[in-house]
Design a protein around this motif. Sequence first.
Motif, short mmCIF file in Angstrom:
data_model
loop_
_atom_site.label_atom_id
_atom_site.label_comp_id
_atom_site.label_asym_id
_atom_site.label_seq_id
_atom_site.Cartn_x
_atom_site.Cartn_y
_atom_site.Cartn_z
N LYS A 29 24.96 46.54 -18.73
CA LYS A 29 24.51 47.89 -18.40
C LYS A 29 23.09 48.18 -18.94
CE LYS A 29 29.15 49.92 -18.13
NZ LYS A 29 30.06 50.98 -18.64
N GLY A 30 22.32 47.11 -19.05
CA GLY A 30 20.92 47.27 -19.48
C GLY A 30 20.73 47.48 -20.97
N CYS A 31 21.78 47.22 -21.77
CA CYS A 31 21.70 47.53 -23.20
C CYS A 31 20.69 46.65 -23.94
CB CYS A 31 23.08 47.43 -23.85
SG CYS A 31 23.79 45.77 -23.80
N LYS A 32 20.58 45.36 -23.55
CA LYS A 32 19.71 44.46 -24.29
C LYS A 32 18.24 44.75 -24.03
CE LYS A 32 21.50 40.85 -25.66
NZ LYS A 32 22.24 39.58 -25.80
N ILE A 33 17.87 44.92 -22.77
CA ILE A 33 16.47 45.19 -22.45
C ILE A 33 16.06 46.56 -22.98
CG2 ILE A 33 16.82 46.23 -20.18
CD1 ILE A 33 14.04 43.74 -21.18
N LYS A 34 17.02 47.48 -23.09
CA LYS A 34 16.72 48.79 -23.66
C LYS A 34 16.38 48.66 -25.15
CE LYS A 34 18.57 53.48 -24.18
NZ LYS A 34 19.73 54.37 -23.95
N LYS A 35 17.18 47.88 -25.88
CA LYS A 35 16.92 47.67 -27.31
C LYS A 35 15.56 46.99 -27.52
CE LYS A 35 21.74 47.31 -28.87
NZ LYS A 35 22.77 46.39 -29.42
N ILE A 36 15.28 45.99 -26.69
CA ILE A 36 14.00 45.28 -26.78
C ILE A 36 12.85 46.24 -26.53
CG2 ILE A 36 12.55 43.54 -25.63
CD1 ILE A 36 15.23 41.97 -25.15
N GLY A 37 12.99 47.08 -25.51
CA GLY A 37 11.94 48.05 -25.17
C GLY A 37 11.70 49.07 -26.27
N TRP A 77 13.44 37.73 -31.17
CA TRP A 77 14.35 38.27 -32.18
C TRP A 77 15.70 38.69 -31.59
CZ3 TRP A 77 14.35 37.55 -37.14
CH2 TRP A 77 13.14 37.30 -37.80
N PHE A 78 15.67 39.37 -30.45
CA PHE A 78 16.91 39.94 -29.90
C PHE A 78 17.73 38.93 -29.12
CE2 PHE A 78 14.79 43.90 -30.91
CZ PHE A 78 15.84 44.75 -31.23
N LEU A 79 17.07 37.92 -28.53
CA LEU A 79 17.81 36.98 -27.69
C LEU A 79 18.12 35.67 -28.40
CD1 LEU A 79 15.88 37.59 -24.37
CD2 LEU A 79 18.21 38.30 -24.88
N ASP A 80 17.28 35.27 -29.34
CA ASP A 80 17.49 34.06 -30.12
C ASP A 80 17.79 32.87 -29.20
OD1 ASP A 80 17.59 32.59 -32.46
OD2 ASP A 80 19.72 32.97 -32.78
#
Length: 309
Positions: A255-263, A209-212
Amino acid sequence: MIKKNTYCGLVEIIGRSNVGKSTLFNKLIGKKLSIVSHKLRTTWHPIIGVYTSGEYQIIYKDNPGIVSNSKRYLFHELSNRNPNFFLRKQSATLIIFVLENIIWNYTDQIVLDKLKLQNFQLPVLLLINKIDELCDKKVLLPYIRALSKLMDFYDVLPMSAKDPDDLIKLINIIKNVLPVSEHQVHSDFVTDCSERFLVSEVIREKLLWFLDKELPYFIKINVEQFIKYPSHGYEIFVFVFVKRDSQKRILIGKKGCKIKKIGISARKNLEYIFKTEVHLNLWVKTKPEEFCNDAMFFVPNTLDGISKI
């Protein structure tokens, strides 16, 4: 005192990719076990879900979607990658063949032809899903008439998996097919999927969903530790392995924003599934040696434990 009859049977949900099988499966069992996305081949492993109500117990099996660019490739899929797609007579009570509203394509035809070639007479329910997306419902009736001539279906049901009334109609049809039988599992049993498998699937859904389109082709999810604390829920440690550093940067984000949202999104889903507090520790690592050339995703075995959700 007269003992009441009980009814139980296995219902297989089949069809091409992206017709709404997993959404339907989740709605039928009342739990989110099968992940959902708009991408092809979201479901990679068959998933079992059990619905028990009174004297009725329905065991549903959500199968991976069939996707094909050629007839040769599709038959390879059916015969090798997913050998249980078409069933033995003893294994199922009903097959639900799911279509996407009035869209009928080559893959749907091949699935139908394969069903017709079977040497047994299992009832097949043709389910025309996503009719809520149709602008003109008048096209449904001639479409149903045309489909009904293709095979002797047990029934043809146009519906939306999002509509509770449609789901009740479907469940009533299924109940009418169930044989008199003892229930196969306890009434509080929901799935044979292990908790580790459910964690890996939820994380995979969030990646989709987040990376498409940014999602790297090769990816592996490994649940390293799953710790249960009596007083404050679960602590889960997960590694997401990729082949290259460039893919790692995509997953982590600025700055780690994407993996944070996924987590965060995955943790909320897991807390809903497990009904307890979840501490999710998620890391991305470059590890090319983890991958085979012919694998897109790798997730843990679905049958390494029992989960009563």
